[in-house]
Design an enzyme around this catalytic site. Structure first.
Site, PDB file in Angstrom:
ATOM      1  N   ASP A  63     -14.681   2.882  25.541  1.00  0.00           N
ATOM      2  CA  ASP A  63     -14.617   1.659  26.166  1.00  0.00           C
ATOM      3  C   ASP A  63     -13.630   1.744  27.477  1.00  0.00           C
ATOM      4  O   ASP A  63     -12.728   2.482  27.492  1.00  0.00           O
ATOM      5  CB  ASP A  63     -14.020   0.561  25.169  1.00  0.00           C
ATOM      6  CG  ASP A  63     -15.159   0.085  24.170  1.00  0.00           C
ATOM      7  OD1 ASP A  63     -16.379   0.513  24.402  1.00  0.00           O
ATOM      8  OD2 ASP A  63     -14.378  -0.577  23.187  1.00  0.00           O
ATOM      9  N   TYR A  95      -8.675   8.614  16.081  1.00  0.00           N
ATOM     10  CA  TYR A  95      -8.055   7.535  16.993  1.00  0.00           C
ATOM     11  C   TYR A  95      -6.736   7.184  16.635  1.00  0.00           C
ATOM     12  O   TYR A  95      -6.439   6.995  15.670  1.00  0.00           O
ATOM     13  CB  TYR A  95      -8.974   6.432  17.368  1.00  0.00           C
ATOM     14  CG  TYR A  95     -10.309   6.373  17.624  1.00  0.00           C
ATOM     15  CD1 TYR A  95     -10.827   6.287  18.915  1.00  0.00           C
ATOM     16  CD2 TYR A  95     -11.396   6.665  16.752  1.00  0.00           C
ATOM     17  CE1 TYR A  95     -12.135   6.465  19.187  1.00  0.00           C
ATOM     18  CE2 TYR A  95     -12.860   6.938  17.134  1.00  0.00           C
ATOM     19  CZ  TYR A  95     -13.220   6.955  18.456  1.00  0.00           C
ATOM     20  OH  TYR A  95     -14.364   7.064  18.815  1.00  0.00           O
ATOM     21  N   ASP A 110     -11.142  -7.149  21.738  1.00  0.00           N
ATOM     22  CA  ASP A 110      -9.922  -6.497  22.203  1.00  0.00           C
ATOM     23  C   ASP A 110      -9.393  -7.314  23.513  1.00  0.00           C
ATOM     24  O   ASP A 110      -9.520  -8.640  23.403  1.00  0.00           O
ATOM     25  CB  ASP A 110     -10.590  -5.155  23.067  1.00  0.00           C
ATOM     26  CG  ASP A 110     -11.633  -5.530  23.994  1.00  0.00           C
ATOM     27  OD1 ASP A 110     -11.554  -6.438  24.738  1.00  0.00           O
ATOM     28  OD2 ASP A 110     -12.360  -4.479  24.072  1.00  0.00           O
ATOM     29  N   ARG A 163     -13.046  -1.532  17.171  1.00  0.00           N
ATOM     30  CA  ARG A 163     -12.851  -3.059  17.321  1.00  0.00           C
ATOM     31  C   ARG A 163     -13.142  -3.758  16.236  1.00  0.00           C
ATOM     32  O   ARG A 163     -12.451  -4.796  15.801  1.00  0.00           O
ATOM     33  CB  ARG A 163     -13.440  -3.468  18.681  1.00  0.00           C
ATOM     34  CG  ARG A 163     -12.517  -3.028  19.891  1.00  0.00           C
ATOM     35  CD  ARG A 163     -13.515  -3.504  21.250  1.00  0.00           C
ATOM     36  NE  ARG A 163     -14.821  -2.869  21.042  1.00  0.00           N
ATOM     37  CZ  ARG A 163     -15.950  -3.167  21.591  1.00  0.00           C
ATOM     38  NH1 ARG A 163     -16.042  -4.504  22.121  1.00  0.00           N
ATOM     39  NH2 ARG A 163     -17.056  -2.740  21.688  1.00  0.00           N
TER      40      ARG A 163
END
Length: 304
Positions: free
Chosen positions: A48, A76, A90, A182
């Protein structure tokens, strides 16, 4: 009519690029491709615009192994804000709801995280690049359209709580391909009863590649401006077979190299009995990916 000549250099290899905040993966790819003046390049799994971190960029023949990086596990670092939900899950989305977080403790968070270990189901977010009847979901979402999405099974190999300073958490997540961080953050927020969204996301590992040797855009631009810029840029590239580190190797003689390159399965002494393999020719050059057939022969799968 003659074949159209490709513009750019015949660059070969894999760059471990540190994608900057705010750029889409494709925009980042185009910037790097232009700096290298490469005629062929592709990235290995979108990040993203909100996310930074490891975006392996494959040049030339290395693009043929990019699919195996797409299938690889990822790691991550993520910062989650509790108590608020947004339209996009987000910080770029519009605020939907606020809820209290006073009852949340590090112990409650650790217990909630346990629920997400192993194989889980996720419903892909509307703000994603998945397609519905030929249209990207995020485009439909921007038009106010919501469609039914089928749950997908993903695997969370590990999830660690790095810090808990309310209303924010820091997590490290090791997961399978196709995992939406997310969505994971949203689901953790619901498990805690307060909602959540992502405010920071950085990819630190893709398959065998860790983020320790990433190169950022400013470094590439500085190198490109030097007198020997192209040589300096090319020196950053890793060989294509590093994407398959850990796979078993098969080394061919001159005859089996010839026949396999013609698309024919070959017998290789002491080859593995199943699965996919890295193939090297009689001069020890990496030439592609093979698959072991039921009769033990090595068949070409994806040749470079």
């Amino acid at each position: 009519m003659g074949r159209r000549r490709q513009r750019g250099r015949n660059v070969q290899g894999i760059l471990l690029f540190d994608k900057p905040l705010g750029d889409s993966s494709n925009k980042a790819l185009q910037k790097v491709k232009q700096l290298y003046y490469a005629n062929k390049a592709g990235h290995t799994g979108s990040l993203d615009p909100l996310a930074t971190g490891l975006l392996p960029i494959c040049f030339g023949g290395a693009t043929k192994v990019s699919a195996f990086l797409l299938d690889a596990d990822k790691r991550y670092w993520v910062r989650v804000k509790l108590g608020e939900t947004t339209t996009t899950a987000d910080s770029e989305g519009e605020l939907l709801e606020r809820r209290a977080v006073e009852s949340v403790t590090a112990e409650r968070v650790a217990a909630a995280l346990e629920q997400f270990l192993g194989e889980i189901e996720q419903i892909p977010p509307m703000y994603s690049a998945l397609k519905h009847q030929g249209e990207r979901l995020y485009k439909l979402a921007r038009e106010g359209v919501e469609v039914v999405r089928e749950p997908r099974r993903v695997t969370i190999h590990d999830i660690r709580l790095l810090s808990c300073e309310l209303p924010e958490l820091e997590l490290e997540v090791h997961c399978s391909k196709g995992t939406y961080i997310r969505t994971l953050a949203e689901d953790i927020g619901e498990a805690l009863g307060c909602g959540a969204h992502v405010v920071g996301l950085r990819r630190t590992q893709v398959g065998p590649f860790s983020g320790e040797n990433m190169v950022d855009l400013a470094t590439l631009q500085a190198l490109a401006g030097q007198e020997d810029g192209r040589e300096a840029l090319d020196a950053l590239l890793l060989p294509a077979d590093t994407a398959l580190a850990g796979w078993p190797e098969v080394h061919l003689n001159s005859d089996s190299t010839f026949y396999l390159c013609q698309g024919q399965p070959v017998i290789v002494p002491k080859a593995p009995t199943e699965g996919r393999v890295r193939i090297y020719d009689d001069k020890d050059n990496f030439i592609g990916v093979g698959e072991i057939l039921d009769d033990g022969r090595v068949a070409p799968k994806r040749m470079i």
